[in-house]
Design an enzyme around this catalytic site. Structure first.
Site, mmCIF file in Angstrom:
data_model
loop_
_atom_site.group_PDB
_atom_site.id
_atom_site.type_symbol
_atom_site.label_atom_id
_atom_site.label_comp_id
_atom_site.label_asym_id
_atom_site.label_seq_id
_atom_site.Cartn_x
_atom_site.Cartn_y
_atom_site.Cartn_z
ATOM 1 C CD GLU A 83 -1.230 -2.259 2.278
ATOM 2 O OE1 GLU A 83 -0.128 -2.655 2.135
ATOM 3 O OE2 GLU A 83 -2.091 -2.678 3.090
ATOM 4 C CB CYS B 237 -1.088 -0.029 5.194
ATOM 5 S SG CYS B 237 0.676 -0.519 4.977
#
Length: 197
Positions: free
Chosen positions: A97, A128
């Site tokens: 991510e 994330c």
């Protein structure tokens, strides 16, 4: 006028609330039209974008990284992609991510990714999830749940935290079995004694 309730977010692909999260704490939003934007004619499905994220996950696994992949999409167009790389880069933040959102920021010339959706094969961790919220993603779509570190309903749900100033729609379970199988196969191969197929 009634107060605006933040759009909470962790739902399964079928629209049901995520496990361990109160069902009444969620409003399911699944289309651009519901977000106040026109839905794109002929837009690709969430499964299409997740399949691209799975390709990135396989690339990570081939490099000996945990097989997690992500793609960033804006207005039906692929903007960026990333795959896990913390081992190869000696970077603890090298999650798929983070790699994808950094690439998207560079591609779009902006640190705010408000019109973007991210598709990731594994439920985001707290690091994330925090980065995705800071970048102002509109939607976060993930495949497999992560019962040990998932921050979209499995362990905690940062996307549903009402005290945060930004909220993203979060949908889990898209190609979940394919995503989970990739992870299972990767870890099974690592546990196998050398020389055993």
């Amino acid at each position: 006028m009634p107060p605006i309730t933040p759009v909470s977010t962790s739902v399964e692909a079928d629209g049901s609330p995520a496990p361990s999260v109160s069902p009444d704490a969620h409003r399911v939003v699944v289309s651009g039209a519901e977000l106040g934007r026109p839905a794109f004619r002929g837009a690709r499905s969430d499964a299409h974008w997740m399949a691209l994220a799975l390709e990135r996950a396989r690339e990570a696994g081939d490099r000996g990284e945990v097989p997690v992949g992500a793609v960033v999409v804006r207005e039906g167009v692929l903007v960026a992609a990333g795959s896990n790389c913390p081992i190869g880069t000696s970077d603890p933040s090298g999650h798929a991510e983070i790699v994808a959102l950094r690439a998207a920021g560079r591609a779009l010339g902006n640190y705010r990714l408000t019109d973007c959706n991210i598709f990731v094969t594994l439920e985001p961790c707290a690091m994330c999830a925090g980065a995705l919220l800071q970048a102002r993603f509109s939607r976060v779509v993930f495949g497999a749940r992560d019962p040990k570190t998932g921050a979209a309903g499995s362990v905690i749900d940062l996307f549903a935290e009402p005290r945060l100033n930004h909220h993203a729609v979060c949908i889990g379970g898209v190609l979940a079995e394919e995503s989970a199988a990739l992870l299972r196969e990767f870890f099974a191969a690592r546990r196998r004694p050398k020389g055993v197929a």
